[in-house]
Design a protein around this motif. Structure first.
Motif, PDB file in Angstrom:
ATOM      1  N   THR A 282       0.837  -1.200   0.000  1.00  0.00           N
ATOM      2  CA  THR A 282       0.000   0.000   0.000  1.00  0.00           C
ATOM      3  C   THR A 282       0.873   1.251   0.000  1.00  0.00           C
ATOM      4  O   THR A 282       0.581   2.224  -0.710  1.00  0.00           O
ATOM      5  CB  THR A 282      -0.946  -0.008   1.213  1.00  0.00           C
ATOM      6  OG1 THR A 282      -1.647  -1.254   1.266  1.00  0.00           O
ATOM      7  CG2 THR A 282      -1.953   1.125   1.132  1.00  0.00           C
ATOM      8  N   ALA A 283       1.945   1.211   0.760  1.00  0.00           N
ATOM      9  CA  ALA A 283       2.870   2.353   0.810  1.00  0.00           C
ATOM     10  C   ALA A 283       3.506   2.604  -0.552  1.00  0.00           C
ATOM     11  O   ALA A 283       3.636   3.757  -0.974  1.00  0.00           O
ATOM     12  CB  ALA A 283       3.943   2.115   1.868  1.00  0.00           C
ATOM     13  N   TYR A 284       3.911   1.549  -1.234  1.00  0.00           N
ATOM     14  CA  TYR A 284       4.504   1.723  -2.569  1.00  0.00           C
ATOM     15  C   TYR A 284       3.523   2.441  -3.487  1.00  0.00           C
ATOM     16  O   TYR A 284       3.906   3.361  -4.203  1.00  0.00           O
ATOM     17  CB  TYR A 284       4.874   0.369  -3.182  1.00  0.00           C
ATOM     18  CG  TYR A 284       6.274  -0.078  -2.874  1.00  0.00           C
ATOM     19  CD1 TYR A 284       6.538  -0.821  -1.733  1.00  0.00           C
ATOM     20  CD2 TYR A 284       7.327   0.237  -3.718  1.00  0.00           C
ATOM     21  CE1 TYR A 284       7.826  -1.241  -1.443  1.00  0.00           C
ATOM     22  CE2 TYR A 284       8.613  -0.185  -3.431  1.00  0.00           C
ATOM     23  CZ  TYR A 284       8.863  -0.919  -2.299  1.00  0.00           C
ATOM     24  OH  TYR A 284      10.133  -1.318  -2.014  1.00  0.00           O
ATOM     25  N   LEU A 285       2.287   2.017  -3.479  1.00  0.00           N
ATOM     26  CA  LEU A 285       1.295   2.621  -4.364  1.00  0.00           C
ATOM     27  C   LEU A 285       1.105   4.100  -4.033  1.00  0.00           C
ATOM     28  O   LEU A 285       1.171   4.957  -4.913  1.00  0.00           O
ATOM     29  CB  LEU A 285      -0.023   1.852  -4.261  1.00  0.00           C
ATOM     30  CG  LEU A 285      -0.999   2.104  -5.401  1.00  0.00           C
ATOM     31  CD1 LEU A 285      -1.820   0.859  -5.647  1.00  0.00           C
ATOM     32  CD2 LEU A 285      -1.891   3.260  -5.112  1.00  0.00           C
ATOM     33  N   LEU A 286       0.888   4.410  -2.765  1.00  0.00           N
ATOM     34  CA  LEU A 286       0.672   5.800  -2.361  1.00  0.00           C
ATOM     35  C   LEU A 286       1.928   6.648  -2.544  1.00  0.00           C
ATOM     36  O   LEU A 286       1.845   7.796  -2.988  1.00  0.00           O
ATOM     37  CB  LEU A 286       0.178   5.857  -0.915  1.00  0.00           C
ATOM     38  CG  LEU A 286      -1.228   5.295  -0.697  1.00  0.00           C
ATOM     39  CD1 LEU A 286      -1.513   5.135   0.785  1.00  0.00           C
ATOM     40  CD2 LEU A 286      -2.268   6.164  -1.366  1.00  0.00           C
ATOM     41  N   ASP A 287       3.083   6.097  -2.222  1.00  0.00           N
ATOM     42  CA  ASP A 287       4.328   6.831  -2.422  1.00  0.00           C
ATOM     43  C   ASP A 287       4.574   7.104  -3.894  1.00  0.00           C
ATOM     44  O   ASP A 287       5.115   8.154  -4.255  1.00  0.00           O
ATOM     45  CB  ASP A 287       5.515   6.066  -1.850  1.00  0.00           C
ATOM     46  CG  ASP A 287       5.565   6.077  -0.339  1.00  0.00           C
ATOM     47  OD1 ASP A 287       4.829   6.875   0.280  1.00  0.00           O
ATOM     48  OD2 ASP A 287       6.342   5.284   0.230  1.00  0.00           O
ATOM     49  N   GLY A 288       4.205   6.163  -4.741  1.00  0.00           N
ATOM     50  CA  GLY A 288       4.365   6.365  -6.181  1.00  0.00           C
ATOM     51  C   GLY A 288       3.599   7.577  -6.667  1.00  0.00           C
ATOM     52  O   GLY A 288       4.076   8.321  -7.531  1.00  0.00           O
ATOM     53  N   ILE A 289       2.420   7.790  -6.121  1.00  0.00           N
ATOM     54  CA  ILE A 289       1.637   8.974  -6.481  1.00  0.00           C
ATOM     55  C   ILE A 289       2.342  10.228  -5.957  1.00  0.00           C
ATOM     56  O   ILE A 289       2.541  11.192  -6.692  1.00  0.00           O
ATOM     57  CB  ILE A 289       0.197   8.890  -5.926  1.00  0.00           C
ATOM     58  CG1 ILE A 289      -0.555   7.715  -6.557  1.00  0.00           C
ATOM     59  CG2 ILE A 289      -0.544  10.215  -6.130  1.00  0.00           C
ATOM     60  CD1 ILE A 289      -0.728   7.796  -8.056  1.00  0.00           C
ATOM     61  N   ASP A 290       2.740  10.204  -4.697  1.00  0.00           N
ATOM     62  CA  ASP A 290       3.386  11.368  -4.099  1.00  0.00           C
ATOM     63  C   ASP A 290       4.703  11.720  -4.793  1.00  0.00           C
ATOM     64  O   ASP A 290       5.031  12.886  -4.961  1.00  0.00           O
ATOM     65  CB  ASP A 290       3.647  11.139  -2.609  1.00  0.00           C
ATOM     66  CG  ASP A 290       2.371  11.118  -1.798  1.00  0.00           C
ATOM     67  OD1 ASP A 290       1.350  11.644  -2.277  1.00  0.00           O
ATOM     68  OD2 ASP A 290       2.395  10.565  -0.684  1.00  0.00           O
ATOM     69  N   GLU A 291       5.446  10.700  -5.178  1.00  0.00           N
ATOM     70  CA  GLU A 291       6.752  10.910  -5.794  1.00  0.00           C
ATOM     71  C   GLU A 291       6.669  10.971  -7.321  1.00  0.00           C
ATOM     72  O   GLU A 291       7.699  11.059  -7.982  1.00  0.00           O
ATOM     73  CB  GLU A 291       7.708   9.806  -5.357  1.00  0.00           C
ATOM     74  CG  GLU A 291       7.978   9.823  -3.862  1.00  0.00           C
ATOM     75  CD  GLU A 291       8.775   8.632  -3.385  1.00  0.00           C
ATOM     76  OE1 GLU A 291       9.433   7.961  -4.221  1.00  0.00           O
ATOM     77  OE2 GLU A 291       8.760   8.368  -2.172  1.00  0.00           O
ATOM     78  N   GLN A 292       5.469  10.874  -7.848  1.00  0.00           N
ATOM     79  CA  GLN A 292       5.239  10.881  -9.291  1.00  0.00           C
ATOM     80  C   GLN A 292       6.097   9.824  -9.980  1.00  0.00           C
ATOM     81  O   GLN A 292       6.764  10.086 -10.979  1.00  0.00           O
ATOM     82  CB  GLN A 292       5.488  12.270  -9.866  1.00  0.00           C
ATOM     83  CG  GLN A 292       4.569  13.306  -9.276  1.00  0.00           C
ATOM     84  CD  GLN A 292       4.824  14.705  -9.789  1.00  0.00           C
ATOM     85  OE1 GLN A 292       5.776  14.979 -10.496  1.00  0.00           O
ATOM     86  NE2 GLN A 292       3.930  15.612  -9.433  1.00  0.00           N
ATOM     87  N   ASP A 293       6.036   8.606  -9.444  1.00  0.00           N
ATOM     88  CA  ASP A 293       6.832   7.490  -9.945  1.00  0.00           C
ATOM     89  C   ASP A 293       5.896   6.347 -10.350  1.00  0.00           C
ATOM     90  O   ASP A 293       5.462   5.561  -9.505  1.00  0.00           O
ATOM     91  CB  ASP A 293       7.802   7.027  -8.859  1.00  0.00           C
ATOM     92  CG  ASP A 293       8.755   5.948  -9.337  1.00  0.00           C
ATOM     93  OD1 ASP A 293       8.478   5.289 -10.364  1.00  0.00           O
ATOM     94  OD2 ASP A 293       9.776   5.747  -8.661  1.00  0.00           O
ATOM     95  N   PRO A 294       5.593   6.239 -11.650  1.00  0.00           N
ATOM     96  CA  PRO A 294       4.685   5.191 -12.109  1.00  0.00           C
ATOM     97  C   PRO A 294       5.165   3.773 -11.797  1.00  0.00           C
ATOM     98  O   PRO A 294       4.346   2.885 -11.585  1.00  0.00           O
ATOM     99  CB  PRO A 294       4.616   5.411 -13.626  1.00  0.00           C
ATOM    100  CG  PRO A 294       5.067   6.810 -13.847  1.00  0.00           C
ATOM    101  CD  PRO A 294       6.012   7.128 -12.736  1.00  0.00           C
ATOM    102  N   SER A 295       6.475   3.565 -11.708  1.00  0.00           N
ATOM    103  CA  SER A 295       6.964   2.223 -11.400  1.00  0.00           C
ATOM    104  C   SER A 295       6.592   1.809  -9.972  1.00  0.00           C
ATOM    105  O   SER A 295       6.277   0.642  -9.724  1.00  0.00           O
ATOM    106  CB  SER A 295       8.474   2.108 -11.628  1.00  0.00           C
ATOM    107  OG  SER A 295       9.183   2.922 -10.716  1.00  0.00           O
ATOM    108  N   LEU A 296       6.612   2.763  -9.032  1.00  0.00           N
ATOM    109  CA  LEU A 296       6.179   2.459  -7.661  1.00  0.00           C
ATOM    110  C   LEU A 296       4.680   2.170  -7.612  1.00  0.00           C
ATOM    111  O   LEU A 296       4.244   1.264  -6.900  1.00  0.00           O
ATOM    112  CB  LEU A 296       6.496   3.612  -6.716  1.00  0.00           C
ATOM    113  CG  LEU A 296       7.918   3.743  -6.198  1.00  0.00           C
ATOM    114  CD1 LEU A 296       8.047   4.983  -5.320  1.00  0.00           C
ATOM    115  CD2 LEU A 296       8.340   2.513  -5.438  1.00  0.00           C
TER     116      LEU A 296
END
Length: 133
Positions: free
Chosen positions: A100-114
């Motif tokens: 869940t953290a990877y998904l949410l962090d990916g949005i915050d960090e603008q990282d589609p791979s996360l």
């Protein structure tokens, strides 16, 4: 909305060790409540994760805030379970928290791979977290 998470295992382990053994704010009743949330909302949680992935990675648009809110609440439930379960169940909660953290962090960090990794890992851990509850 900034969703601060630390998906790396060493940081999570340090945080767990640093927590006092007697967490007065976290009780078995809270763990039962978190499990009830998971059991009742697992379909909605999965749909929110897939929607965030679809919106952000495939369509290139900002995900719906309501889906991020669902995932944020799920993350909080997973933290409660991780702190209150033991053995394999705790490891399962940790894996789900991390996904869940990877998904949410990916949005915050603008990282589609996360976002992609988080969505995939959430799908992979769905049955296991239901079994842990």
């Amino acid at each position: 909305m900034l969703h601060l998470r630390h998906p790396q295992r060493p940081l999570a382990l340090v945080a767990m060790v640093a927590l006092p053994l007697a967490l007065t704010s976290c009780t078995n009743a809270e763990a039962r409540s978190a499990c009830q949330n998971v059991e009742a909302e697992i379909g909605e949680i999965g749909m929110a994760a897939q929607s965030v992935y679809q919106d952000y990675v495939e369509d290139g648009i900002e995900p719906q805030e309501q889906h991020l809110d669902i995932l944020d609440a799920h993350y909080e439930d997973m933290v409660v379970l991780e702190e209150n379960l033991s053995g394999n169940k705790q490891e399962t909660a940790y894996e789900r928290t991390e996904a869940t953290a990877y998904l949410l962090d990916g949005i915050d960090e603008q990282d589609p791979s996360l976002v992609t990794e988080g969505a995939d890992r959430m799908a992979e851990t769905e049955e296991a977290i239901l079994d842990a509850c």
